[in-house]
Design a protein around this motif. Structure first.
Motif, short mmCIF file in Angstrom:
data_model
loop_
_atom_site.label_atom_id
_atom_site.label_comp_id
_atom_site.label_asym_id
_atom_site.label_seq_id
_atom_site.Cartn_x
_atom_site.Cartn_y
_atom_site.Cartn_z
N LEU A 168 -0.18 -3.40 8.92
CA LEU A 168 -0.90 -4.67 8.81
C LEU A 168 -1.32 -5.18 10.19
N VAL A 169 -0.43 -5.11 11.15
CA VAL A 169 -0.76 -5.56 12.51
C VAL A 169 -1.86 -4.70 13.11
N VAL A 170 -1.79 -3.40 12.95
CA VAL A 170 -2.82 -2.50 13.47
C VAL A 170 -4.17 -2.81 12.82
N PHE A 171 -4.17 -3.04 11.52
CA PHE A 171 -5.41 -3.37 10.81
C PHE A 171 -6.00 -4.68 11.34
N ILE A 172 -5.17 -5.68 11.55
CA ILE A 172 -5.66 -6.97 12.05
C ILE A 172 -6.25 -6.82 13.45
N ILE A 173 -5.57 -6.07 14.31
CA ILE A 173 -6.05 -5.88 15.68
C ILE A 173 -7.37 -5.13 15.68
N LEU A 174 -7.48 -4.06 14.90
CA LEU A 174 -8.72 -3.29 14.87
C LEU A 174 -9.87 -4.10 14.28
N THR A 175 -9.58 -4.92 13.29
CA THR A 175 -10.64 -5.71 12.67
C THR A 175 -11.16 -6.77 13.64
N THR A 176 -10.28 -7.46 14.32
CA THR A 176 -10.74 -8.50 15.25
C THR A 176 -11.34 -7.90 16.51
N ALA A 177 -10.90 -6.71 16.91
CA ALA A 177 -11.46 -6.09 18.12
C ALA A 177 -12.89 -5.61 17.88
N SER A 178 -13.23 -5.29 16.63
CA SER A 178 -14.57 -4.78 16.37
C SER A 178 -15.61 -5.89 16.37
N VAL A 179 -15.19 -7.16 16.25
CA VAL A 179 -16.12 -8.28 16.27
C VAL A 179 -16.40 -8.62 17.73
N GLN A 180 -17.63 -8.37 18.16
CA GLN A 180 -17.97 -8.59 19.56
C GLN A 180 -19.37 -9.17 19.63
N GLY A 181 -19.54 -10.15 20.48
CA GLY A 181 -20.86 -10.71 20.69
C GLY A 181 -21.14 -11.89 19.78
N ILE A 182 -22.24 -12.52 20.03
CA ILE A 182 -22.67 -13.69 19.28
C ILE A 182 -23.96 -13.33 18.57
N LYS A 183 -24.07 -13.72 17.31
CA LYS A 183 -25.25 -13.38 16.52
C LYS A 183 -26.41 -14.30 16.90
N VAL A 184 -27.52 -13.69 17.27
CA VAL A 184 -28.74 -14.44 17.57
C VAL A 184 -29.90 -13.74 16.87
N GLU A 185 -31.00 -14.46 16.71
CA GLU A 185 -32.21 -13.90 16.13
C GLU A 185 -33.04 -13.33 17.26
N SER A 186 -33.06 -11.99 17.40
CA SER A 186 -33.75 -11.34 18.51
C SER A 186 -35.26 -11.32 18.29
N PRO A 187 -36.04 -11.42 19.36
CA PRO A 187 -37.49 -11.29 19.22
C PRO A 187 -37.89 -9.86 18.85
N VAL A 188 -39.07 -9.69 18.32
CA VAL A 188 -39.54 -8.40 17.83
C VAL A 188 -40.42 -7.74 18.88
N THR A 189 -40.26 -6.41 19.07
CA THR A 189 -41.09 -5.65 20.00
C THR A 189 -41.35 -4.27 19.43
N SER A 190 -42.39 -3.61 19.94
CA SER A 190 -42.68 -2.25 19.50
C SER A 190 -42.19 -1.23 20.51
N ALA A 191 -41.47 -1.68 21.56
CA ALA A 191 -40.95 -0.76 22.58
C ALA A 191 -39.85 0.10 21.99
N ALA A 192 -39.64 1.25 22.61
CA ALA A 192 -38.60 2.16 22.14
C ALA A 192 -37.23 1.51 22.30
N GLU A 193 -36.34 1.89 21.41
CA GLU A 193 -34.99 1.32 21.43
C GLU A 193 -34.18 1.92 22.57
N ASN A 194 -33.58 1.08 23.39
CA ASN A 194 -32.72 1.54 24.48
C ASN A 194 -31.28 1.48 24.03
N LEU A 195 -30.55 2.52 24.33
CA LEU A 195 -29.14 2.57 23.95
C LEU A 195 -28.30 1.97 25.06
#
Length: 135
Positions: free
Chosen positions: A28-55
């Motif tokens: 249970l502890v491992v599951f909680i840690i992995l679940t919360t660790a995978s949440v990263q960043g803040i959700k925003v509405e990104s602008p749209v472009t036709s440029a190639a996707e950068n990794l």
């Protein structure tokens, strides 16, 4: 002697479940840690472009500017002074520090420019702007 043999072969009256509960709690502890660790960043509405996707590369830091003008470094809220201090620390550890800038399409342009100026001031040359791919 016959009494000793009979006592050894008697079935157990109860089962010790403590090791099984310990395992369940660890999982249970491992599951909680992995679940919360995978949440990263803040959700925003990104602008749209036709440029190639950068990794994004490993060790990449994300600067996010929300619609309201709030600034985040990775998932932590910062002001511009804190942003500069923390980016300088990361730059000292990794001279080729890659940074991605995620600005909401309706974000204050001034905040995005301030973040870019901080990157320029610190000598961070690998700056990517996050956008959505045009359909």
């Amino acid at each position: 002697m016959a009494g000793d043999v009979r006592e050894d072969n008697q079935p157990y009256d109860d089962i010790n479940v403590t090791p099984m509960l310990d395992l369940a709690y660890v999982l249970l502890v491992v599951f909680i840690i992995l679940t919360t660790a995978s949440v990263q960043g803040i959700k925003v509405e990104s602008p749209v472009t036709s440029a190639a996707e950068n990794l994004a590369k490993p060790q990449t830091r994300a600067i996010t500017v929300t619609r309201q003008g709030d600034v985040f470094l990775d998932a932590y809220p910062v002001d511009m002074a804190q942003l500069e201090t923390r980016l300088a620390q990361f730059k000292a550890l990794n001279p080729a520090l890659p940074v991605v800038l995620k600005g909401d399409a309706a974000a204050q342009y001034d905040k995005v420019m301030q973040a870019l100026e901080i990157c320029k001031k610190l000598g961070i040359t690998e700056v990517g702007l996050v956008t959505k791919r045009a359909q």
